[in-house]
Design an enzyme around this catalytic site. Structure first.
Site, PDB file in Angstrom:
ATOM      1  N   LYS A  57      42.591  42.900  48.931  1.00  0.00           N
ATOM      2  CA  LYS A  57      43.276  44.173  48.670  1.00  0.00           C
ATOM      3  C   LYS A  57      42.295  45.333  48.530  1.00  0.00           C
ATOM      4  O   LYS A  57      42.664  46.486  48.735  1.00  0.00           O
ATOM      5  CB  LYS A  57      44.134  44.059  47.405  1.00  0.00           C
ATOM      6  CG  LYS A  57      45.326  43.132  47.569  1.00  0.00           C
ATOM      7  CD  LYS A  57      46.077  42.979  46.251  1.00  0.00           C
ATOM      8  CE  LYS A  57      47.259  42.037  46.396  1.00  0.00           C
ATOM      9  NZ  LYS A  57      47.995  41.862  45.133  1.00  0.00           N
ATOM     10  N   ALA A  74      44.233  43.545  42.026  1.00  0.00           N
ATOM     11  CA  ALA A  74      44.536  42.314  41.298  1.00  0.00           C
ATOM     12  C   ALA A  74      45.590  41.506  42.043  1.00  0.00           C
ATOM     13  O   ALA A  74      46.360  42.037  42.850  1.00  0.00           O
ATOM     14  CB  ALA A  74      45.042  42.649  39.892  1.00  0.00           C
ATOM     15  N   ASP A  75      45.607  40.223  41.740  1.00  0.00           N
ATOM     16  CA  ASP A  75      46.655  39.359  42.248  1.00  0.00           C
ATOM     17  C   ASP A  75      46.881  38.249  41.219  1.00  0.00           C
ATOM     18  O   ASP A  75      45.951  37.859  40.506  1.00  0.00           O
ATOM     19  CB  ASP A  75      46.287  38.747  43.596  1.00  0.00           C
ATOM     20  CG  ASP A  75      47.517  38.215  44.303  1.00  0.00           C
ATOM     21  OD1 ASP A  75      48.206  39.022  44.960  1.00  0.00           O
ATOM     22  OD2 ASP A  75      47.814  37.022  44.179  1.00  0.00           O
ATOM     23  N   THR A  76      48.124  37.772  41.150  1.00  0.00           N
ATOM     24  CA  THR A  76      48.482  36.739  40.202  1.00  0.00           C
ATOM     25  C   THR A  76      49.236  35.627  40.929  1.00  0.00           C
ATOM     26  O   THR A  76      50.103  35.903  41.753  1.00  0.00           O
ATOM     27  CB  THR A  76      49.376  37.314  39.076  1.00  0.00           C
ATOM     28  OG1 THR A  76      48.655  38.347  38.397  1.00  0.00           O
ATOM     29  CG2 THR A  76      49.767  36.245  38.074  1.00  0.00           C
ATOM     30  N   GLY A 111      43.526  37.171  39.326  1.00  0.00           N
ATOM     31  CA  GLY A 111      42.204  37.557  39.790  1.00  0.00           C
ATOM     32  C   GLY A 111      42.142  39.074  39.846  1.00  0.00           C
ATOM     33  O   GLY A 111      43.115  39.721  40.237  1.00  0.00           O
TER      34      GLY A 111
END
Length: 191
Positions: A57, A74-76, A111
């Site tokens: 991203k 961010a990513d979850t 992350g």
């Protein structure tokens, strides 16, 4: 009091939860989102998946940042029984995911990537979540009332399902919402 270095903060996320959590740190920021295809290599260890996606991203911004910019991506993911539960494509998939999570424990892994003109730092946070055994009526009510189609694992812990269904968590509650703000605070101070 402003605890942070003088950055122009950019959050690359459409998530209203991430925006709310970043505001709670009293950071002034702008939201700029660039669409990326969120694919990852199948052989990545579970902790590296959201970090990989957060780095992905950040890529479209790399040559557009100014010297005082600090980009936050961010990513979850939800990790359950050896696989990723992403965002459900509709009601049927949401019901399947919640039925799988019912009565069991899973991990929520976020992350985060901090990117400036001259450096980049990534980190992740893991929280363990245990659901009670959910009834079909509870699952159906939650899906029809809250439409959790933009959430990994088909649920938001801050919503009704979290109030009635979560037996135990270990780790950061905010990480489960999508942004480990305590760890983010420390990482920004050290960046």
């Amino acid at each position: 009091m402003n605890w942070f270095p003088k950055y122009n903060f950019i959050l690359a996320s459409k998530s209203p939860r991430r925006q709310h959590l970043l505001k709670s740190l009293e950071i002034d920021f702008q939201v700029i989102v660039k669409e990326v295809k969120e694919d990852f290599p199948a052989d990545l260890p579970k902790e590296e998946i959201p970090v990989y996606l957060a780095l992905l991203k950040a890529q479209p911004f790399r040559n557009q940042l100014k010297p005082d910019d600090l980009l936050i991506t961010a990513d979850t993911i939800v990790w359950h029984r050896g696989k990723v539960l992403g965002k459900p494509s509709g009601e049927n998939e949401a019901k399947k995911m919640l039925s799988e999570l019912s009565g069991s424990e899973h991990e929520v892994i976020s992350g985060v990537c901090l990117t400036s003109v001259d450096k980049q730092k990534t980190f992740y946070s893991v929280s363990n979540v245990q659901f009670k055994k959910l009834s079909n009526d509870e699952i159906d009510y939650y899906i029809s009332s809250f439409k959790p189609f933009d959430k990994a694992g088909a649920y938001g812990i801050q919503e009704w399902i979290g109030c009635i269904g979560i037996k135990h968590i270990e780790g950061s509650f905010y990480n489960i919402m999508g942004l480990p703000v305590q760890k983010l605070y420390e990482e920004i101070l050290q960046f």
